[in-house]
Design an enzyme around this catalytic site. Structure first.
Site, PDB file in Angstrom:
ATOM      1  N   SER A   1       0.719  -1.153   0.034  1.00 28.43           N
ATOM      2  CA  SER A   1       0.084  -0.086   0.197  1.00 28.43           C
ATOM      3  C   SER A   1       1.112   1.135  -0.005  1.00 28.43           C
ATOM      4  O   SER A   1       1.510   1.377  -1.141  1.00 28.43           O
ATOM      5  CB  SER A   1      -0.925   0.010   1.329  1.00 28.43           C
ATOM      6  OG  SER A   1      -1.978   0.899   1.078  1.00 28.43           O
TER       7      SER A   1
ATOM      8  N   HIS B   1      -8.542   0.565   1.153  1.00 32.09           N
ATOM      9  CA  HIS B   1      -8.856  -0.146  -0.003  1.00 32.09           C
ATOM     10  C   HIS B   1     -10.474  -0.763  -0.242  1.00 32.09           C
ATOM     11  O   HIS B   1     -10.385  -2.069  -0.417  1.00 32.09           O
ATOM     12  CB  HIS B   1      -7.627  -1.285  -0.076  1.00 32.09           C
ATOM     13  CG  HIS B   1      -6.114  -0.610   0.067  1.00 32.09           C
ATOM     14  ND1 HIS B   1      -5.935  -0.195  -0.932  1.00 32.09           N
ATOM     15  CD2 HIS B   1      -5.500  -0.662   1.134  1.00 32.09           C
ATOM     16  CE1 HIS B   1      -4.561   0.342  -0.598  1.00 32.09           C
ATOM     17  NE2 HIS B   1      -4.403  -0.027   0.611  1.00 32.09           N
TER      18      HIS B   1
END
Length: 312
Positions: A94, A199
């Protein structure tokens, strides 16, 4: 035959008060990066890294630049102590994808740090506008978990390694998904202490801001493969990178697939850089036979340099 090495960079959640403090005390080059961060961002990020308080450090707009900075310092110290360091790919979890791109020459350190701060702020804003949550589900097959997520109307956010997936969505729905996962045979399903549903579609409000941020920065083509969280394949040129990093905000992080791609390309050594050792644990769950090193503090830095020197 030369051993192929990939660098891995930590994601949000790895932060802790005290990270980088020993490096800054012992290495002038590390201290210089922490000092420079104050000039770039306009606030004392070093103090937050070294002293906390934990609650302030954990806020998304602080945690993301703090992890980026500490991971970057880890990378620079490894190069300083091992000047002939050789690596052939980078990847990150990420936020760590930004650090991986910076290590591959796509971004300058200044731009990477600034973007980590802005990305964190935009994601924090999206968290505050939604009632989101995340949970880690352990010991449930991916196909079964997909059914659970569909039934509960939540999303798979981090596909970390075999037997560990993080789900994301509205808080009440995540709570229900945890109970359903346990009923389906999950060993554990535990809520995570995060600010919101990263996400997932609940982060959609951050997407246009992230895209505008990316459009305002000069990106270069990577000097080596950098594995995208969205595709689990190497990034393309600057425009493809912008599209992927924008999509990443609401897309699942395909970390296990990224590692499997690197393994298929003949990578046998992975070096995790930054606070914590979570990524090393994920890699071990994917393939126990590969060499996994990390640079998280002075002892692990010295051990990694020693191992690399013995191998060269």
């Amino acid at each position: 035959m030369m051993q192929k090495t990939a660098l891995l960079f930590a994601g949000q959640g790895a932060q802790f008060a005290g990270m980088g403090r020993d490096w800054a005390a012992q290495f002038p080059s590390a201290r210089a990066f922490y000092d420079q961060s104050r000039e770039i961002l306009g606030f004392d990020l070093a103090r937050l890294c070294f002293e906390g308080p934990e609650a302030e450090l954990t806020r998304t707009e602080n945690a993301q630049p703090a992890i980026f900075l500490t991971s970057w310092v880890a990378f620079q110290l490894l190069k300083e102590l091992k000047p002939d360091l050789s690596f052939q790919a980078t990847a990150g979890l990420s936020l760590g994808e930004l650090t991986a791109l910076t290590a591959a020459g796509v971004l300058s350190f200044e731009d990477g740090l600034t973007m980590a701060r802005q990305r964190g702020r935009y994601m924090q804003e999206a968290c505050e506008l939604t009632r989101g949550a995340m949970a880690a589900v352990l010991g449930l097959e991916t196909a079964v978990l997909r059914e659970v997520c569909a039934a509960a109307d939540v999303e798979m956010a981090n596909l970390n390694c075999p037997g560990q997936t993080v789900i994301s969505g509205e808080a009440q729905k995540i709570s229900a998904a945890c109970e359903l996962a346990k009923a389906k045979g999950a060993k554990r399903a535990v809520m995570l202490p995060v600010a919101g549903a990263y996400h997932s579609r609940l982060m959609a409000g951050a997407q246009p801001k992230v895209r505008a941020m990316l459009d305002a920065v000069a990106l270069r083509s990577p000097s080596m493969p950098v594995i995208s969280n969205v595709t689990a394949l190497p990034h393309g040129g600057p425009e493809e990178i912008r599209q992927a990093l924008t999509a990443q905000v609401i897309s699942p992080v395909r970390f296990e697939e990224s590692i499997r791609y690197l393994l298929a390309q003949g990578f046998t050594r992975f070096i995790e850089l930054g606070p914590g050792t979570a990524l090393s644990g994920f890699v071990k769950r994917v393939d126990k036979t590969v060499i996994i090193l990390n640079v998280a503090d002075i002892p692990s830095l010295e051990a990694t340099v020693k191992t690399l020197s013995a191998d060269s």
